[in-house]
Enzyme design. Sequence first.
Site, short mmCIF file in Angstrom:
data_model
loop_
_atom_site.label_atom_id
_atom_site.label_comp_id
_atom_site.label_asym_id
_atom_site.label_seq_id
_atom_site.Cartn_x
_atom_site.Cartn_y
_atom_site.Cartn_z
N LYS A 66 2.29 28.36 35.93
CA LYS A 66 0.84 28.15 35.94
C LYS A 66 0.08 29.33 36.56
O LYS A 66 -1.03 29.65 36.13
CB LYS A 66 0.49 26.84 36.64
CG LYS A 66 0.89 25.61 35.85
CD LYS A 66 0.42 24.33 36.52
CE LYS A 66 0.80 23.11 35.70
NZ LYS A 66 0.28 21.86 36.29
N THR A 153 3.33 22.43 56.02
CA THR A 153 2.86 23.67 56.64
C THR A 153 1.35 23.58 56.79
O THR A 153 0.61 23.65 55.81
CB THR A 153 3.22 24.90 55.78
OG1 THR A 153 4.63 24.89 55.53
CG2 THR A 153 2.83 26.19 56.47
#
Length: 273
Positions: A66, A153
Amino acid sequence: MTKLLGVIGDPVAHSLSPVIHNHWIREAGFDATYEAIQIAAEDFEPALAALRQKSCAGFNVTLPHKLSAFAACRNLTDAAQKIGAVNTLTPIDETEWAGHNTDAQGFLDSLEWGGVDLQARPKTLVIGAGGAARAVVYALVSKGIYPTILNRTEARAKVLSADLTGSKSVYGSIDALAQIIDTLDLVINTVSAGHSGNILELPKGQNRFFVDISYGKAASKQLDFATQHGWQTLDGLGMLIAQAALSFETWFDEYPPTDEILKRCRKLVETLT
């Protein structure tokens, strides 16, 4: 001449997209075929150039391509530009492509099909900060919803909040989930933890909504857990069909009927779960 369409990915053999699009192509009577096209990440650019030499109407793009598709496009829709990823390509001329992202609107359509009223559930959480999360957050912001964003994260959650919500969304580590989940109306999981057998521990849902944008085996364990704990649940199969319908409309200027193929794909998924 028969037009070529397809989904480009690696792996891609498991994709339901050929089933979906070829059903619509047959029903509409178009002279076209839709194929699963496996291309390794390092081969994307030359392979896309080679595909452009064929009589093609366009392509869908899935993992891991993508971002590469985004970079390959001369023109980008607003959704593709802001999300930073392209899942639908249409040819402009003999060498150039236009890039679209139908994932965001497809997600919104799937919520509507599943009976999720966003305006009644403004306290929303998005789990994850990858490409899928970016499409979901873009979609929510388009409806005036600024979700909390939690990710393994925290720095990536911070970037996502800044990029797509102007830092209006609260962000943090997934470790904060237990502290805030009782305050939420809607939880949207974009992390494919189900592939490894892991699940998110959830408290009693009290009829709140839990959405996992995966489907089939990847989502079944998580959604079963959520259902058993009193959550209303929705998987990502509707999103797959909805974004496909928008891609089809982009290529053929005709929005296809979705009810029959959604039921057909649901049966296929159930046999594999």
